[in-house]
Design a protein around this motif. Structure first.
Motif, PDB file in Angstrom:
ATOM      1  N   THR A   1      -9.740  -1.012  -8.558  1.00  0.00           N
ATOM      2  CA  THR A   1      -8.925   0.055  -7.987  1.00  0.00           C
ATOM      3  C   THR A   1      -7.944   0.565  -9.025  1.00  0.00           C
ATOM      4  OG1 THR A   1      -9.013  -1.146  -5.932  1.00  0.00           O
ATOM      5  CG2 THR A   1      -7.504   0.700  -6.016  1.00  0.00           C
ATOM      6  N   GLN A   2      -8.023   1.838  -9.322  1.00  0.00           N
ATOM      7  CA  GLN A   2      -7.053   2.427 -10.229  1.00  0.00           C
ATOM      8  C   GLN A   2      -5.683   2.338  -9.585  1.00  0.00           C
ATOM      9  OE1 GLN A   2      -7.806   6.440 -11.276  1.00  0.00           O
ATOM     10  NE2 GLN A   2      -7.820   5.850 -13.411  1.00  0.00           N
ATOM     11  N   PRO A   3      -4.659   1.905 -10.331  1.00  0.00           N
ATOM     12  CA  PRO A   3      -3.339   1.759  -9.723  1.00  0.00           C
ATOM     13  C   PRO A   3      -2.871   3.018  -8.986  1.00  0.00           C
ATOM     14  CG  PRO A   3      -3.335   0.778 -11.879  1.00  0.00           C
ATOM     15  CD  PRO A   3      -4.681   1.393 -11.703  1.00  0.00           C
ATOM     16  N   SER A   4      -3.177   4.193  -9.560  1.00  0.00           N
ATOM     17  CA  SER A   4      -2.699   5.402  -8.882  1.00  0.00           C
ATOM     18  C   SER A   4      -3.457   5.627  -7.585  1.00  0.00           C
ATOM     19  CB  SER A   4      -2.838   6.607  -9.785  1.00  0.00           C
ATOM     20  OG  SER A   4      -4.047   6.554 -10.471  1.00  0.00           O
ATOM     21  N   GLU A   5      -4.730   5.247  -7.584  1.00  0.00           N
ATOM     22  CA  GLU A   5      -5.487   5.368  -6.349  1.00  0.00           C
ATOM     23  C   GLU A   5      -4.977   4.364  -5.332  1.00  0.00           C
ATOM     24  OE1 GLU A   5      -9.822   5.103  -6.881  1.00  0.00           O
ATOM     25  OE2 GLU A   5      -9.734   5.791  -4.805  1.00  0.00           O
TER      26      GLU A   5
ATOM     27  N   LEU B   1      -0.661   7.839 -14.469  1.00  0.00           N
ATOM     28  CA  LEU B   1      -1.434   6.831 -15.177  1.00  0.00           C
ATOM     29  C   LEU B   1      -2.495   7.450 -16.062  1.00  0.00           C
ATOM     30  CD1 LEU B   1      -1.388   4.642 -12.170  1.00  0.00           C
ATOM     31  CD2 LEU B   1      -1.178   3.615 -14.404  1.00  0.00           C
ATOM     32  N   THR B   2      -2.777   8.698 -15.794  1.00  0.00           N
ATOM     33  CA  THR B   2      -3.722   9.416 -16.637  1.00  0.00           C
ATOM     34  C   THR B   2      -3.161  10.800 -16.919  1.00  0.00           C
ATOM     35  OG1 THR B   2      -4.846  10.282 -14.714  1.00  0.00           O
ATOM     36  CG2 THR B   2      -5.760   8.283 -15.658  1.00  0.00           C
ATOM     37  N   VAL B   3      -3.763  11.467 -17.888  1.00  0.00           N
ATOM     38  CA  VAL B   3      -3.325  12.812 -18.251  1.00  0.00           C
ATOM     39  C   VAL B   3      -3.362  13.738 -17.028  1.00  0.00           C
ATOM     40  CG1 VAL B   3      -3.959  14.847 -19.602  1.00  0.00           C
ATOM     41  CG2 VAL B   3      -4.000  12.581 -20.651  1.00  0.00           C
ATOM     42  N   ALA B   4      -4.478  13.703 -16.309  1.00  0.00           N
ATOM     43  CA  ALA B   4      -4.636  14.612 -15.178  1.00  0.00           C
ATOM     44  C   ALA B   4      -3.536  14.401 -14.141  1.00  0.00           C
ATOM     45  CB  ALA B   4      -6.002  14.409 -14.535  1.00  0.00           C
TER      46      ALA B   4
ATOM     47  N   VAL C   1       5.182   1.026  -6.536  1.00  0.00           N
ATOM     48  CA  VAL C   1       4.219  -0.044  -6.817  1.00  0.00           C
ATOM     49  C   VAL C   1       3.309   0.371  -7.965  1.00  0.00           C
ATOM     50  CG1 VAL C   1       2.277  -1.341  -5.900  1.00  0.00           C
ATOM     51  CG2 VAL C   1       4.263  -0.901  -4.464  1.00  0.00           C
ATOM     52  N   SER C   2       2.822   1.604  -7.905  1.00  0.00           N
ATOM     53  CA  SER C   2       1.889   2.011  -8.952  1.00  0.00           C
ATOM     54  C   SER C   2       2.607   2.171 -10.290  1.00  0.00           C
ATOM     55  CB  SER C   2       1.153   3.288  -8.550  1.00  0.00           C
ATOM     56  OG  SER C   2       1.678   4.408  -9.184  1.00  0.00           O
TER      57      SER C   2
END
Lengths: 275, 576
Positions: free
Chosen positions: A137-141, B98-101, A159-160
């Motif tokens: 799981t991507q932290p942002s997801e 966490l990413t560019v987008a 949290v993220s």
């Protein structure tokens, strides 16, 4: 350097599930594991978990640190339970098969060993699933999914963010610790634990000050770009549910149902060959 | 339109007003540079413009500040952020996603913009700032220049009217800095937005034209005029802001700068034959460089290789140092330069024993360093990190400076006191010896960290970016201090991005590129060599350009002449 929490990007059906699905599944799964001591279920769950692990293409070597850590914890847990209450199993299962005499008139019993087997199975049921969740799981997801299941977005986002900064802080810790060692702070096993803990404080102070600076900058940066403006926010990484997501959640819900049914129908959470 | 009228501001925690009598109008579409030394109030001014004052930082104000006719004190930070977008100084900590987008999308997410508009806008903006091929990269995978593109994109996505750049050049290597200025110019032309740049590195900003320069000193505006006009005066020097090197050189040569000369750029400058002759005469009048002889090596490194090993099965190992051969001479002052990630810091970490090399030998004064621990090496080689907050762990100055000696053991407290006091005196910290460290300024803290290493009396000191983020006065103060230490016999190694520092203070410079040393020479020779400049992301010095313009073929010699002249003209900064 070891990473504690780490998203590992690979192509697999598990990765493709949305973060919210995985979070819901994780919760359902852990509840299922938590509430039952039905050994038949507890044998099935690790098997499924390990199959899922295989599907996810995460290798054991990717997560060896976390596995090692939890295994140590599991062993410790078992030893403590045994030391403090060596006949706990007898009370739980209501039968008594003595195998060996122990201290103070107590006996090693088959029930106790059975109970420990169940404890181990519980660990084996949950560790792979938790690791699976963390690694796929991507932290942002993850933040998006927390928000989706009703957690306030400011909480979800922090949290993220915490996850986002762990690698940075690890690196910073490493640099600071080396620089302090250069000034004679001993961190190796050569000195006593008390001394090492004292030494750790000389690393923590700079680390905390640096982190506070970072937090201030980031919270300003977030406010300047409108964070906290509305009650709702959208998520770039959020994805709509697919059929697979629904199926996965239904499957985990069924597991939980099975676990509950096993308890309710038999009137007990426990199961042993002697009952 | 932005309009300050008799504006002043005082932070709640402070007694005096940080800003006073600010009267300033910035018209739509203008490109303005705000310059001034540290503490002149330029950051406060920025915070007033983007709304952090009064929303996050509270205080009292006088006068008014209006953006588009509306008083900012009547607006919310969110309302203001729709009009004024800020690109902060620290690209690392302002990278939120966490990413560019996600970082590009951040402002829109907060506006609750739904799919598919969210993705479309991100795709569109990522093309404008040319980062569209890196949408799913994490900040750790980006270069400094790329991160800055992302920050700019994240602000542009809101359709703001005013773009605010807070020290956009800090932490960037010279080449990337140049590109950043080009990008800002490009965006300014494309969008027609108002652009406000706050920066003390004047020459680098003037790489692309600006309409006006606003000079601030002690909370007031002391000049508000065109660059050509400003450079023809002496106010910059007085304010402690460095003018472009070629302008200084012209002044040394006795050329009077007038606004008509258009001195703001070497591309526009008009020099008469008579003025060029003056420069040539000045060049010839100087003494020849004296060659240093009998250099004795203090540190010899041979065939050094180092690889960062990844703990993941599928991630690649990264070889950060490749076949590095390196000689350091006793008593010299050397600069290590190269772009971020070229191996400069890794090299010093390996030398200090923070990291273990794969292969290679490191001999210092006949000792094999590989047999020594971190602590043992630190007796001979001191390492000072970039940010003093990374090193300071005690509350009192005396304890901080004494820490290394106390840990060494076997030295009496009396001896330690004596040595620490001596160090404090050398470092100009004696008057503060009983102060808590928290009461010191950034520059003073830096001194404390240097003192803390010095008290251990290492033969070599390695400093990571000693002057990053410092204005000209602090820069001069720190560097003159290091020079003094150097003259007392300590060998000094400076890791830096600053071309001025390299030119002015380093006897030799070592250039790293992709883990290898590609050059080792005087700064004057390196900064006039196109090939090395390109490979290491350095920047040709404008002195070289001036020499060409005046028909002087010996560019390197001209640069050295300038530095010797400057050194003869020493400006000793007063201690804080």
């Amino acid at each position: 350097m070891q990473n504690l929490f780490n998203y590992i990007s690979r192509k697999s059906p598990i990765h493709e599930l949305t973060g919210a699905t995985k979070l819901v599944c994780l919760l359902l799964w852990t509840f299922a594991v938590m509430i039952t001591y039905d050994t038949r279920i507890l044998i099935a769950l690790p098997v499924i978990a390990f199959i899922l692990f295989g599907i996810s293409k995460i290798k054991l070597s990717d997560v060896k640190f976390m596995i090692g850590f939890t295994l140590v914890f599991m062993v410790l847990n078992n030893i403590l339970v045994f030391l403090f209450s060596p006949e706990h199993g007898v009370g739980l299962y209501g039968t008594c098969h003595q195998l060996l005499p122990l201290w103070g008139g107590k006996y090693l019993t088959a029930e106790q060993l059975w109970y420990h087997l169940n404890l181990v199975l519980k660990y084996l049921s949950s560790i792979p699933v938790i690791l699976l969740f963390v690694c796929t799981t991507q932290p942002s997801e993850f933040a998006a999914s927390l928000n989706k299941i009703g957690v306030k977005y400011s909480v979800a986002y922090s949290v993220s963010l915490a996850l986002r900064y762990i690698p940075d802080i690890q690196k910073e810790y490493n640099d600071i610790s080396k620089a302090q060692q250069a000034r004679g702070i001993e961190m190796s096993r050569k000195v006593s634990l008390v001394k090492r803990l004292k030494s750790a404080s000389t690393i923590l102070i700079p680390l905390i000050i640096m982190s506070m600076d970072k937090i201030e900058t980031i919270s300003n940066a977030m406010e300047l770009r409108g964070f906290g403006k509305n009650k709702k926010r959208t998520w770039y990484m959020a994805r709509p549910f697919t059929k697979r997501d629904i199926l996965s959640m239904v499957f985990c819900a069924l597991l939980l149902a099975l676990s509950i049914w096993s308890n309710v129908s038999r009137g007990t959470r426990f199961w042993s060959p002697w009952m | 339109m932005i309009e300050f009228k008799n504006f002043g501001f005082k932070y709640n925690a402070q007694v005096d007003y940080t800003l006073r009598d600010i009267n300033l109008k910035i018209n739509p579409g203008e490109k303005v540079l705000i310059a001034g030394p540290s503490g002149c109030g330029k950051s406060t001014l920025i915070h007033c413009l983007n709304g952090l004052i009064p929303f996050a930082l509270e205080g009292e104000r006088e006068g008014t500040l209006k953006v588009d006719g509306k008083d900012t004190w009547d607006m919310s930070i969110f309302e203001l952020s729709k009009k004024v977008g800020t690109v902060l100084q620290d690209q690392d900590s302002q990278f939120i996603g966490l990413t560019v987008a996600e970082d590009l999308a951040f402002a829109l997410e907060n506006d609750a913009v739904e799919e598919p508009e969210l993705h479309d806008r991100v795709a569109e903006i990522s093309e404008v700032v040319n980062i569209n091929t890196h949408l799913l990269h994490s900040p750790q995978e980006l270069s400094g220049g790329q991160k800055q593109r992302v920050s700019l994109g994240g602000v542009l996505i809101e359709d703001v009217d005013v773009l605010l750049f807070d020290e956009p050049l800090a932490n960037l290597d010279p080449e990337t800095g140049k590109k950043a200025i080009e990008l800002i110019d490009e965006i300014h032309k494309k969008t027609g937005d108002t652009v406000i740049i706050v920066e003390h590195r004047l020459e680098d900003v003037l790489w692309r034209p600006v309409d006006r320069i606003i000079l601030m000193e002690k909370g007031r505006i002391t000049a508000d005029t065109t660059p050509d006009e400003l450079l023809s005066t002496e106010v910059l020097k007085r304010a402690g802001v460095r003018e472009p090197l070629y302008v200084t050189a012209l002044k040394y040569a006795g050329v009077e700068i007038t606004p008509e000369m258009k001195a703001s750029s070497l591309d526009t400058i008009i020099l008469t034959d008579e003025q060029k002759q003056k420069v040539r005469d000045w060049f010839k009048a100087g003494p020849l460089a004296e060659k240093k002889s009998d250099e004795e090596e203090i540190l010899t490194v041979r065939d050094l290789n180092f690889t960062y090993r990844s703990d993941r099965s599928d991630a690649e190992d990264h070889q950060a140092l490749i076949d590095v051969d390196f000689d350091l001479y006793k008593g010299e002052m050397m600069a290590i330069v190269g772009r971020n990630g070229a191996g400069k810091s890794t090299f010093s970490k390996v030398v200090c024993g923070f990291e273990m090399p794969d292969t290679g030998t490191m001999i210092m004064d006949g000792m094999d360093l590989s047999t020594l621990s971190i602590k043992e090496r630190a007796d001979h080689i001191g390492y000072i990190m970039q940010n003093p907050n990374q090193m300071i762990s005690k509350t009192m100055i005396f304890d901080e400076v004494a820490m290394g000696l106390r840990n060494r053991g076997g030295i009496t407290e009396e001896k330690i006191t004596e040595r620490v006091n001596h160090t404090l005196q050398i470092c100009g910290l004696w008057p503060f010896r009983n102060w808590p460290i928290s009461a010191l300024s950034y520059g003073q803290k830096k001194r404390v960290t240097i003192a803390a290493i010095m008290s251990m009396e290492p033969e070599i000191m390695i400093l990571d970016e000693p002057t990053a983020g410092q204005d000209y006065r602090h820069y001069t103060e720190i560097m003159e201090f290091l020079k003094e230490l150097n003259e007392r016999g300590t060998t000094v190694v400076l890791i830096t991005h600053d071309m001025h520092l390299m030119l002015e203070y380093a006897e030799r410079s070592v250039v790293f590129s992709d883990g290898r040393i590609i050059a080792c020479d005087t700064a004057a020779n390196i900064l006039t060599n196109d090939d090395i400049i390109k490979r290491a992301s350095l920047k040709e010095t404008s002195l070289y350009g001036l020499a060409k313009l005046c028909g002087i073929d010996e560019g390197q010699e001209f640069v050295s002449r300038f530095i010797r002249y400057e050194r003869g003209n020493e400006r000793h900064a007063e201690p804080l």
